[in-house]
Design a protein around this motif. Structure first.
Motif, PDB file in Angstrom:
ATOM      1  N   ALA A 244       0.834  -1.205   0.000  1.00 53.40           N
ATOM      2  CA  ALA A 244       0.000   0.000   0.000  1.00 53.40           C
ATOM      3  C   ALA A 244       0.872   1.259   0.000  1.00 53.40           C
ATOM      4  CB  ALA A 244      -0.932  -0.007   1.202  1.00 53.40           C
ATOM      5  N   VAL A 245       2.017   1.208   0.694  1.00 48.25           N
ATOM      6  CA  VAL A 245       2.962   2.333   0.667  1.00 48.25           C
ATOM      7  C   VAL A 245       3.399   2.600  -0.776  1.00 48.25           C
ATOM      8  CG1 VAL A 245       5.235   3.150   1.385  1.00 48.25           C
ATOM      9  CG2 VAL A 245       3.775   1.941   3.023  1.00 48.25           C
ATOM     10  N   LEU A 246       3.723   1.542  -1.511  1.00 49.83           N
ATOM     11  CA  LEU A 246       4.159   1.698  -2.901  1.00 49.83           C
ATOM     12  C   LEU A 246       3.057   2.288  -3.780  1.00 49.83           C
ATOM     13  CD1 LEU A 246       6.178  -1.599  -3.550  1.00 49.83           C
ATOM     14  CD2 LEU A 246       7.081   0.716  -3.203  1.00 49.83           C
ATOM     15  N   ARG A 247       1.835   1.831  -3.583  1.00 50.44           N
ATOM     16  CA  ARG A 247       0.733   2.376  -4.383  1.00 50.44           C
ATOM     17  C   ARG A 247       0.526   3.861  -4.076  1.00 50.44           C
ATOM     18  NH1 ARG A 247      -1.429  -2.752  -3.114  1.00 50.44           N
ATOM     19  NH2 ARG A 247      -2.674  -1.889  -1.399  1.00 50.44           N
ATOM     20  N   LEU A 248       0.654   4.209  -2.808  1.00 50.06           N
ATOM     21  CA  LEU A 248       0.507   5.612  -2.429  1.00 50.06           C
ATOM     22  C   LEU A 248       1.635   6.450  -3.022  1.00 50.06           C
ATOM     23  CD1 LEU A 248      -0.971   7.772  -0.780  1.00 50.06           C
ATOM     24  CD2 LEU A 248       0.422   7.110   1.211  1.00 50.06           C
ATOM     25  N   TRP A 249       2.857   5.931  -2.986  1.00 51.10           N
ATOM     26  CA  TRP A 249       3.997   6.650  -3.569  1.00 51.10           C
ATOM     27  C   TRP A 249       3.800   6.845  -5.072  1.00 51.10           C
ATOM     28  CZ3 TRP A 249       7.417  10.036  -3.913  1.00 51.10           C
ATOM     29  CH2 TRP A 249       8.532   9.941  -4.757  1.00 51.10           C
ATOM     30  N   ASP A 250       3.305   5.827  -5.747  1.00 49.97           N
ATOM     31  CA  ASP A 250       3.068   5.932  -7.186  1.00 49.97           C
ATOM     32  C   ASP A 250       2.072   7.049  -7.487  1.00 49.97           C
ATOM     33  OD1 ASP A 250       3.553   4.853  -9.860  1.00 49.97           O
ATOM     34  OD2 ASP A 250       1.438   4.290  -9.796  1.00 49.97           O
ATOM     35  N   ARG A 251       1.084   7.206  -6.607  1.00 53.95           N
ATOM     36  CA  ARG A 251       0.096   8.280  -6.795  1.00 53.95           C
ATOM     37  C   ARG A 251       0.712   9.646  -6.485  1.00 53.95           C
ATOM     38  NH1 ARG A 251      -2.241  12.115  -7.473  1.00 53.95           N
ATOM     39  NH2 ARG A 251      -4.422  12.689  -7.097  1.00 53.95           N
ATOM     40  N   MET A 252       1.487   9.729  -5.417  1.00 54.22           N
ATOM     41  CA  MET A 252       1.994  11.026  -4.969  1.00 54.22           C
ATOM     42  C   MET A 252       3.102  11.554  -5.869  1.00 54.22           C
ATOM     43  SD  MET A 252       0.374  12.264  -2.433  1.00 54.22           S
ATOM     44  CE  MET A 252      -1.016  11.689  -1.437  1.00 54.22           C
ATOM     45  N   ARG A 253       3.936  10.692  -6.419  1.00 54.29           N
ATOM     46  CA  ARG A 253       5.051  11.205  -7.202  1.00 54.29           C
ATOM     47  C   ARG A 253       4.611  11.779  -8.541  1.00 54.29           C
ATOM     48  NH1 ARG A 253       8.412   5.758  -8.860  1.00 54.29           N
ATOM     49  NH2 ARG A 253       6.705   4.609  -9.857  1.00 54.29           N
ATOM     50  N   ALA A 254       3.361  11.564  -8.901  1.00 55.64           N
ATOM     51  CA  ALA A 254       2.834  12.181 -10.120  1.00 55.64           C
ATOM     52  C   ALA A 254       2.494  13.650  -9.894  1.00 55.64           C
ATOM     53  CB  ALA A 254       1.588  11.427 -10.586  1.00 55.64           C
ATOM     54  N   VAL A 255       2.499  14.078  -8.618  1.00 54.96           N
ATOM     55  CA  VAL A 255       2.176  15.463  -8.279  1.00 54.96           C
ATOM     56  C   VAL A 255       3.478  16.237  -8.102  1.00 54.96           C
ATOM     57  CG1 VAL A 255       0.965  16.988  -6.687  1.00 54.96           C
ATOM     58  CG2 VAL A 255       0.090  14.675  -7.105  1.00 54.96           C
ATOM     59  N   THR A 256       3.662  17.290  -8.862  1.00 57.66           N
ATOM     60  CA  THR A 256       4.953  17.998  -8.855  1.00 57.66           C
ATOM     61  C   THR A 256       5.234  18.692  -7.524  1.00 57.66           C
ATOM     62  OG1 THR A 256       3.900  19.958  -9.814  1.00 57.66           O
ATOM     63  CG2 THR A 256       4.902  18.381 -11.333  1.00 57.66           C
ATOM     64  N   THR A 297       4.922  24.241  -3.010  1.00 58.53           N
ATOM     65  CA  THR A 297       4.868  24.655  -4.407  1.00 58.53           C
ATOM     66  C   THR A 297       5.691  25.910  -4.635  1.00 58.53           C
ATOM     67  OG1 THR A 297       3.397  25.267  -6.232  1.00 58.53           O
ATOM     68  CG2 THR A 297       2.754  26.011  -4.032  1.00 58.53           C
ATOM     69  N   SER A 298       6.272  26.011  -5.830  1.00 58.88           N
ATOM     70  CA  SER A 298       6.969  27.228  -6.229  1.00 58.88           C
ATOM     71  C   SER A 298       6.126  28.044  -7.199  1.00 58.88           C
ATOM     72  CB  SER A 298       8.319  26.880  -6.879  1.00 58.88           C
ATOM     73  OG  SER A 298       8.131  26.021  -7.988  1.00 58.88           O
ATOM     74  N   THR A 299       4.907  27.605  -7.434  1.00 60.51           N
ATOM     75  CA  THR A 299       3.998  28.318  -8.339  1.00 60.51           C
ATOM     76  C   THR A 299       3.397  29.518  -7.626  1.00 60.51           C
ATOM     77  OG1 THR A 299       3.421  26.239  -9.443  1.00 60.51           O
ATOM     78  CG2 THR A 299       1.947  28.115  -9.791  1.00 60.51           C
ATOM     79  N   PRO A 300       3.536  30.718  -8.147  1.00 59.80           N
ATOM     80  CA  PRO A 300       2.931  31.888  -7.505  1.00 59.80           C
ATOM     81  C   PRO A 300       1.421  31.698  -7.302  1.00 59.80           C
ATOM     82  CG  PRO A 300       4.437  32.569  -9.241  1.00 59.80           C
ATOM     83  CD  PRO A 300       4.287  31.075  -9.361  1.00 59.80           C
ATOM     84  N   GLY A 301       0.972  31.919  -6.094  1.00 62.01           N
ATOM     85  CA  GLY A 301      -0.444  31.766  -5.790  1.00 62.01           C
ATOM     86  C   GLY A 301      -0.882  30.344  -5.537  1.00 62.01           C
ATOM     87  N   GLY A 302       0.042  29.395  -5.677  1.00 67.29           N
ATOM     88  CA  GLY A 302      -0.308  28.004  -5.430  1.00 67.29           C
ATOM     89  C   GLY A 302      -0.572  27.729  -3.960  1.00 67.29           C
ATOM     90  N   ASP A 303      -1.422  26.777  -3.692  1.00 68.75           N
ATOM     91  CA  ASP A 303      -1.788  26.431  -2.318  1.00 68.75           C
ATOM     92  C   ASP A 303      -1.466  24.962  -2.080  1.00 68.75           C
ATOM     93  OD1 ASP A 303      -3.063  25.762   0.091  1.00 68.75           O
ATOM     94  OD2 ASP A 303      -4.612  27.275  -0.198  1.00 68.75           O
ATOM     95  N   ALA A 304      -0.317  24.692  -1.429  1.00 69.92           N
ATOM     96  CA  ALA A 304       0.108  23.315  -1.211  1.00 69.92           C
ATOM     97  C   ALA A 304      -0.868  22.553  -0.323  1.00 69.92           C
ATOM     98  CB  ALA A 304       1.513  23.298  -0.591  1.00 69.92           C
ATOM     99  N   ALA A 305      -1.422  23.220   0.687  1.00 67.08           N
ATOM    100  CA  ALA A 305      -2.350  22.553   1.600  1.00 67.08           C
ATOM    101  C   ALA A 305      -3.600  22.095   0.858  1.00 67.08           C
ATOM    102  CB  ALA A 305      -2.721  23.492   2.745  1.00 67.08           C
ATOM    103  N   GLN A 306      -4.097  22.952  -0.018  1.00 71.42           N
ATOM    104  CA  GLN A 306      -5.292  22.601  -0.785  1.00 71.42           C
ATOM    105  C   GLN A 306      -4.996  21.421  -1.715  1.00 71.42           C
ATOM    106  OE1 GLN A 306      -6.781  25.426  -3.873  1.00 71.42           O
ATOM    107  NE2 GLN A 306      -8.637  25.465  -2.604  1.00 71.42           N
ATOM    108  N   THR A 307      -3.828  21.455  -2.354  1.00 73.69           N
ATOM    109  CA  THR A 307      -3.452  20.365  -3.260  1.00 73.69           C
ATOM    110  C   THR A 307      -3.284  19.059  -2.503  1.00 73.69           C
ATOM    111  OG1 THR A 307      -2.287  21.941  -4.676  1.00 73.69           O
ATOM    112  CG2 THR A 307      -1.771  19.614  -4.977  1.00 73.69           C
ATOM    113  N   LEU A 308      -2.615  19.110  -1.367  1.00 77.34           N
ATOM    114  CA  LEU A 308      -2.403  17.896  -0.577  1.00 77.34           C
ATOM    115  C   LEU A 308      -3.715  17.348  -0.049  1.00 77.34           C
ATOM    116  CD1 LEU A 308      -0.610  15.808   0.758  1.00 77.34           C
ATOM    117  CD2 LEU A 308      -0.096  17.463   2.577  1.00 77.34           C
ATOM    118  N   GLU A 309      -4.579  18.228   0.414  1.00 79.82           N
ATOM    119  CA  GLU A 309      -5.882  17.776   0.928  1.00 79.82           C
ATOM    120  C   GLU A 309      -6.685  17.078  -0.171  1.00 79.82           C
ATOM    121  OE1 GLU A 309      -9.553  19.520   3.666  1.00 79.82           O
ATOM    122  OE2 GLU A 309      -8.305  20.912   2.508  1.00 79.82           O
TER     123      GLU A 309
END
Length: 471
Positions: A244-256, A297-309
């Protein structure tokens, strides 16, 4: 345990004559004689003081380093370069008969080039000072370690440190554009390149990155900077098993935006969640893996908390995780990281730490095989696993009620035999130093070791640089 094998060229010099020569060449401002050296300069991390060096030299300039090594070359006097002493392989401590050359005084930020996104620093500069200077200039530095306040840039380069951001930015090697080092004979080799592209001949800086001070002493570096990151968002997840850790990592690493992906095996999490005072654990210590995830995130105006949630909600709906806790304050995020850093296990009796790496997909099987091998020999052993996972690095904490040198050697052999069988590395980010020297062949071929010895003979023919370490 590995002991000093007297491979250095010296050992017959009169210690008083060495002190006198150093004082005459460098002066009392730079040289501390043996009797006056503070024990911290000959104490490995979390260990009692060891062998007292013949002298301590604390240079203030590259010229001081050059003069020191030129003198030591003439005297055939071994030298141990020293950074912040946060490594776990005893690579920076004297074994007997050496002088210690501490880089702590040669510290500071020399310049920041915003257009090239580089920072030029001195070797004794603490990692945190580099991070702060990068942030003040509107950038992020790509490496972060728990020892950021005390580890020095020279030491992190010399051990090719990794840390918690390697999945986003790579290890220390990927941050270094240019380097200056002093060779064993005192020659200053300055290769302070500031360009991302430079294919003009051999990339000489690579000789010194990860060489643990055995080929030259790093004095300055040009480091890459990255776009500034916004405020991080941190969460901890509960998953059923390593698959399950591997499946979660596969999902998360697709997010920059992912910066860190850290996993805690059930026994580790159970221990730290109940033995870390002042920290509120997000989950009870029942069975299951705990995974710490950090987004930024390094994107101006980006919200890491919103993306992670949003990512966590998707993962819950897909059945990739059983539960999740998103930190809503700096205190909660700090508590999660405190659990992951695992300082509580330092209180275990006779703790032995291992730092190994294998392909991420094989870490679950490795942990099972390694623990089975350890318990077959010591049924009551305490054995915990935790690590960076996304970059294939797992740490192992092993504790026995009683431990002597013979048992420590047997512990090492037991763990490293499993690493070797699975084609892993016995050192992911702390180097070889003294403690892993006898097991280098578990990771490196005969041809590789022969070439390492050839390089050592070419650059340090008298073997005065950090003797008894690595080779």
């Amino acid at each position: 345990m590995q002991t000093h094998d007297s491979t250095a060229a010296s050992g017959e010099q009169d210690p008083l004559a060495i002190e006198s020569a150093l004082l005459a060449e460098l002066g009392a401002e730079l040289v501390t004689t043996s009797a006056d050296i503070d024990p911290r300069y000959f104490s490995a991390y979390n260990e009692a003081p060891g062998r007292r060096p013949l002298a301590l030299v604390r240079p203030r300039s590259v010229g001081d380093v050059s003069r020191t090594l030129a003198l030591c070359a003439r005297l055939r006097q071994p030298v141990v370069p020293q950074g912040g002493l946060t490594g776990l392989a005893r690579g920076g401590v004297a074994l007997g008969g050496e002088i210690v050359l501490s880089m702590e005084r040669f510290a500071g930020i020399e310049s920041v080039d915003a257009a090239a996104a580089t920072i030029t620093v001195r070797a004794g500069t603490p990692l945190q000072a580099v991070q702060d200077a990068a942030a003040a200039a509107g950038f992020t530095f790509g490496v972060d370690l728990g020892a950021r306040g005390s580890c020095q840039i020279g030491g992190t380069i010399a051990t090719n440190a990794g840390g918690t951001r390697a999945i986003r930015y790579g290890v220390m090697r990927e941050q270094v554009l240019g380097l200056e080092a002093v060779l064993a004979d005192g020659t200053v080799l300055s290769s302070m390149n500031r360009m991302l592209k430079n294919n003009a001949g051999y990339d000489l800086k690579q000789l010194f990155i990860g060489s643990e001070g055995t080929l030259g002493i790093i004095t300055r570096a040009v480091l890459r900077l990255r776009p500034k990151l916004g405020a991080p968002a941190t969460a901890m997840c509960r998953v059923a098993g390593y698959d399950a850790v591997l499946r979660l990592w596969d999902r998360m690493r697709a997010v920059t935006d992912v910066v860190s992906f850290e996993a805690m095996w059930p026994s580790f999490y159970q221990y730290v969640s109940t033995h870390t005072p002042g920290v509120v654990a997000p989950f009870a210590g029942e069975d299951g893996f705990a995974v710490l995830i950090e987004f930024a995130t390094s994107t101006p105006g980006g919200d890491a908390a919103q993306t992670l949630e949003a990512c966590l909600a998707d993962c819950l709906e897909a059945g990739l995780i059983d539960d999740a806790a998103l930190a809503t304050s700096e205190r909660q995020a700090r508590d999660m990281w405190t659990l992951r850093e695992g300082l509580a296990i330092d209180e275990l009796p006779h703790l032995v730490n291992f730092d190994v790496s294998l392909p991420t997909g094989e870490l679950g099987a490795f942990a099972e095989r390694c623990e089975a091998a350890l318990r077959a020999r010591w049924p009551d052993i305490v054995c915990v696993f935790f690590g960076h996972i996304g970059d294939g690095n797992v740490h192992i904490g092993v504790s026995l009620a009683e431990l002597d040198d013979a048992l420590a050697d047997e512990l090492d052999r037991t763990v490293y035999e499993v690493v070797q069988e699975m084609d892993g590395s016995i050192s992911a980010e702390h180097g070889i130093g003294v403690l892993k020297r006898a097991y280098l062949a578990c990771t490196r071929s005969d041809a590789e070791i022969a070439l390492m010895r050839l390089l050592k003979a070419a650059l340090d023919p008298q073997r005065i640089l950090n003797p008894g370490k690595v080779l």
